[in-house]
Design a protein around this motif. Sequence first.
Motif, PDB file in Angstrom:
ATOM      1  N   ASP A  35      74.735 -13.615 -58.243  1.00 26.52           N
ATOM      2  CA  ASP A  35      75.798 -13.465 -57.248  1.00 26.52           C
ATOM      3  C   ASP A  35      77.123 -13.975 -57.799  1.00 26.52           C
ATOM      4  OD1 ASP A  35      76.658 -12.731 -54.608  1.00 26.52           O
ATOM      5  OD2 ASP A  35      76.768 -14.876 -54.150  1.00 26.52           O
ATOM      6  N   ASP A  36      77.092 -15.100 -58.490  1.00 24.76           N
ATOM      7  CA  ASP A  36      78.308 -15.661 -59.070  1.00 24.76           C
ATOM      8  C   ASP A  36      78.869 -14.742 -60.154  1.00 24.76           C
ATOM      9  OD1 ASP A  36      80.237 -17.870 -59.480  1.00 24.76           O
ATOM     10  OD2 ASP A  36      79.234 -18.002 -61.436  1.00 24.76           O
ATOM     11  N   ALA A  37      78.003 -14.216 -61.010  1.00 25.75           N
ATOM     12  CA  ALA A  37      78.463 -13.358 -62.104  1.00 25.75           C
ATOM     13  C   ALA A  37      79.004 -12.025 -61.580  1.00 25.75           C
ATOM     14  CB  ALA A  37      77.327 -13.116 -63.091  1.00 25.75           C
ATOM     15  N   VAL A  38      78.365 -11.469 -60.576  1.00 23.34           N
ATOM     16  CA  VAL A  38      78.872 -10.224 -59.987  1.00 23.34           C
ATOM     17  C   VAL A  38      80.207 -10.482 -59.300  1.00 23.34           C
ATOM     18  CG1 VAL A  38      78.460  -8.526 -58.155  1.00 23.34           C
ATOM     19  CG2 VAL A  38      76.652  -9.076 -59.766  1.00 23.34           C
ATOM     20  N   GLY A  39      80.326 -11.586 -58.624  1.00 27.80           N
ATOM     21  CA  GLY A  39      81.576 -11.934 -57.963  1.00 27.80           C
ATOM     22  C   GLY A  39      82.727 -12.118 -58.938  1.00 27.80           C
ATOM     23  N   ARG A  40      82.411 -12.517 -60.150  1.00 27.65           N
ATOM     24  CA  ARG A  40      83.441 -12.696 -61.172  1.00 27.65           C
ATOM     25  C   ARG A  40      83.652 -11.432 -62.000  1.00 27.65           C
ATOM     26  NH1 ARG A  40      84.980 -17.847 -61.730  1.00 27.65           N
ATOM     27  NH2 ARG A  40      83.738 -19.401 -60.666  1.00 27.65           N
ATOM     28  N   GLY A  41      82.910 -10.369 -61.708  1.00 28.48           N
ATOM     29  CA  GLY A  41      83.088  -9.099 -62.401  1.00 28.48           C
ATOM     30  C   GLY A  41      82.504  -9.057 -63.799  1.00 28.48           C
ATOM     31  N   MET A  42      81.502  -9.859 -64.065  1.00 27.53           N
ATOM     32  CA  MET A  42      80.882  -9.870 -65.395  1.00 27.53           C
ATOM     33  C   MET A  42      79.953  -8.675 -65.536  1.00 27.53           C
ATOM     34  SD  MET A  42      80.064 -13.943 -65.731  1.00 27.53           S
ATOM     35  CE  MET A  42      79.369 -13.816 -67.363  1.00 27.53           C
ATOM     36  N   ASP A  43      80.013  -8.013 -66.695  1.00 31.24           N
ATOM     37  CA  ASP A  43      79.169  -6.849 -66.947  1.00 31.24           C
ATOM     38  C   ASP A  43      77.714  -7.227 -67.190  1.00 31.24           C
ATOM     39  OD1 ASP A  43      81.314  -5.127 -66.707  1.00 31.24           O
ATOM     40  OD2 ASP A  43      81.795  -5.239 -68.859  1.00 31.24           O
ATOM     41  N   ASP A  44      77.478  -8.405 -67.721  1.00 30.08           N
ATOM     42  CA  ASP A  44      76.123  -8.830 -68.061  1.00 30.08           C
ATOM     43  C   ASP A  44      75.540  -9.801 -67.036  1.00 30.08           C
ATOM     44  OD1 ASP A  44      77.887 -10.803 -68.695  1.00 30.08           O
ATOM     45  OD2 ASP A  44      77.080 -11.213 -70.686  1.00 30.08           O
ATOM     46  N   ALA A  45      75.835  -9.572 -65.770  1.00 29.11           N
ATOM     47  CA  ALA A  45      75.361 -10.461 -64.707  1.00 29.11           C
ATOM     48  C   ALA A  45      73.839 -10.478 -64.622  1.00 29.11           C
ATOM     49  CB  ALA A  45      75.951 -10.036 -63.370  1.00 29.11           C
ATOM     50  N   ALA A  46      73.221  -9.303 -64.752  1.00 34.20           N
ATOM     51  CA  ALA A  46      71.764  -9.227 -64.656  1.00 34.20           C
ATOM     52  C   ALA A  46      71.098  -9.968 -65.815  1.00 34.20           C
ATOM     53  CB  ALA A  46      71.312  -7.783 -64.620  1.00 34.20           C
ATOM     54  N   LEU A  47      71.696  -9.899 -67.001  1.00 29.81           N
ATOM     55  CA  LEU A  47      71.110 -10.593 -68.152  1.00 29.81           C
ATOM     56  C   LEU A  47      71.193 -12.103 -67.994  1.00 29.81           C
ATOM     57  CD1 LEU A  47      72.369  -8.398 -71.118  1.00 29.81           C
ATOM     58  CD2 LEU A  47      70.075  -8.538 -70.161  1.00 29.81           C
ATOM     59  N   TRP A  48      72.328 -12.590 -67.509  1.00 28.37           N
ATOM     60  CA  TRP A  48      72.445 -14.027 -67.264  1.00 28.37           C
ATOM     61  C   TRP A  48      71.418 -14.489 -66.232  1.00 28.37           C
ATOM     62  CZ3 TRP A  48      74.463 -17.780 -69.875  1.00 28.37           C
ATOM     63  CH2 TRP A  48      75.527 -17.537 -70.739  1.00 28.37           C
ATOM     64  N   ALA A  49      71.320 -13.741 -65.150  1.00 30.39           N
ATOM     65  CA  ALA A  49      70.389 -14.121 -64.086  1.00 30.39           C
ATOM     66  C   ALA A  49      68.947 -14.060 -64.577  1.00 30.39           C
ATOM     67  CB  ALA A  49      70.584 -13.212 -62.884  1.00 30.39           C
ATOM     68  N   LEU A  50      68.618 -13.023 -65.326  1.00 26.85           N
ATOM     69  CA  LEU A  50      67.262 -12.886 -65.854  1.00 26.85           C
ATOM     70  C   LEU A  50      66.939 -14.022 -66.823  1.00 26.85           C
ATOM     71  CD1 LEU A  50      64.791 -11.046 -65.794  1.00 26.85           C
ATOM     72  CD2 LEU A  50      65.748  -9.861 -67.758  1.00 26.85           C
ATOM     73  N   GLY A  51      67.890 -14.371 -67.667  1.00 27.52           N
ATOM     74  CA  GLY A  51      67.674 -15.465 -68.607  1.00 27.52           C
ATOM     75  C   GLY A  51      67.440 -16.791 -67.905  1.00 27.52           C
ATOM     76  N   VAL A  52      68.260 -17.075 -66.911  1.00 27.63           N
ATOM     77  CA  VAL A  52      68.095 -18.325 -66.167  1.00 27.63           C
ATOM     78  C   VAL A  52      66.774 -18.327 -65.405  1.00 27.63           C
ATOM     79  CG1 VAL A  52      69.014 -19.706 -64.271  1.00 27.63           C
ATOM     80  CG2 VAL A  52      70.559 -18.818 -66.004  1.00 27.63           C
ATOM     81  N   GLY A  53      66.436 -17.208 -64.774  1.00 25.49           N
ATOM     82  CA  GLY A  53      65.187 -17.135 -64.014  1.00 25.49           C
ATOM     83  C   GLY A  53      63.959 -17.286 -64.882  1.00 25.49           C
ATOM     84  N   VAL A  54      63.934 -16.595 -66.020  1.00 23.93           N
ATOM     85  CA  VAL A  54      62.769 -16.662 -66.912  1.00 23.93           C
ATOM     86  C   VAL A  54      62.646 -18.053 -67.535  1.00 23.93           C
ATOM     87  CG1 VAL A  54      61.842 -15.797 -69.094  1.00 23.93           C
ATOM     88  CG2 VAL A  54      62.655 -14.203 -67.369  1.00 23.93           C
ATOM     89  N   LEU A  55      63.759 -18.616 -67.971  1.00 19.12           N
ATOM     90  CA  LEU A  55      63.690 -19.963 -68.547  1.00 19.12           C
ATOM     91  C   LEU A  55      63.253 -20.999 -67.512  1.00 19.12           C
ATOM     92  CD1 LEU A  55      66.708 -20.104 -70.981  1.00 19.12           C
ATOM     93  CD2 LEU A  55      64.299 -20.339 -71.545  1.00 19.12           C
ATOM     94  N   THR A  56      63.636 -20.784 -66.256  1.00 24.57           N
ATOM     95  CA  THR A  56      63.191 -21.701 -65.213  1.00 24.57           C
ATOM     96  C   THR A  56      61.687 -21.585 -65.005  1.00 24.57           C
ATOM     97  OG1 THR A  56      65.336 -21.513 -64.145  1.00 24.57           O
ATOM     98  CG2 THR A  56      63.550 -22.431 -62.833  1.00 24.57           C
ATOM     99  N   LEU A  57      61.162 -20.371 -65.054  1.00 23.72           N
ATOM    100  CA  LEU A  57      59.719 -20.198 -64.901  1.00 23.72           C
ATOM    101  C   LEU A  57      58.952 -20.780 -66.087  1.00 23.72           C
ATOM    102  CD1 LEU A  57      59.434 -16.617 -63.406  1.00 23.72           C
ATOM    103  CD2 LEU A  57      59.016 -18.788 -62.247  1.00 23.72           C
ATOM    104  N   LEU A  58      59.486 -20.600 -67.280  1.00 24.86           N
ATOM    105  CA  LEU A  58      58.788 -21.104 -68.464  1.00 24.86           C
ATOM    106  C   LEU A  58      58.884 -22.617 -68.579  1.00 24.86           C
ATOM    107  CD1 LEU A  58      59.775 -18.416 -71.110  1.00 24.86           C
ATOM    108  CD2 LEU A  58      57.604 -18.666 -69.904  1.00 24.86           C
ATOM    109  N   THR A  59      60.097 -23.118 -68.503  1.00 22.13           N
ATOM    110  CA  THR A  59      60.311 -24.571 -68.549  1.00 22.13           C
ATOM    111  C   THR A  59      61.402 -24.897 -67.549  1.00 22.13           C
ATOM    112  OG1 THR A  59      62.017 -24.453 -70.247  1.00 22.13           O
ATOM    113  CG2 THR A  59      59.768 -24.691 -71.009  1.00 22.13           C
TER     114      THR A  59
END
Length: 75
Positions: A35-59
């Motif tokens: 939501d923050d990345a989309v609000g700031r107009g970042m093109d790679d918002a999904a990649l940032w969110a996916l990276g944070v989500g997966v890393l949270t699940l792993l560690t």
Amino acid sequence: MVTLVRLGLLGGPNLISLGVLTLVVAGVLFYWVYDDAVGRGMDDAALWALGVGVLTLLTLVGGFLALGVSVYTRE
């Protein structure tokens, strides 16, 4: 080993609640970063969110480190 399982130290409701808590934290961080990345107009918002989500699940600590990097590199 059998004694530890009987005492409730391994597995059971404690392990399930820890797993559910980790899923909830990963989901909240995923949504917030996206939501923050989309609000700031970042093109790679999904990649940032996916990276944070997966890393949270792993560690869990890795997820919070990725969140810190995401916040630090905001435009």
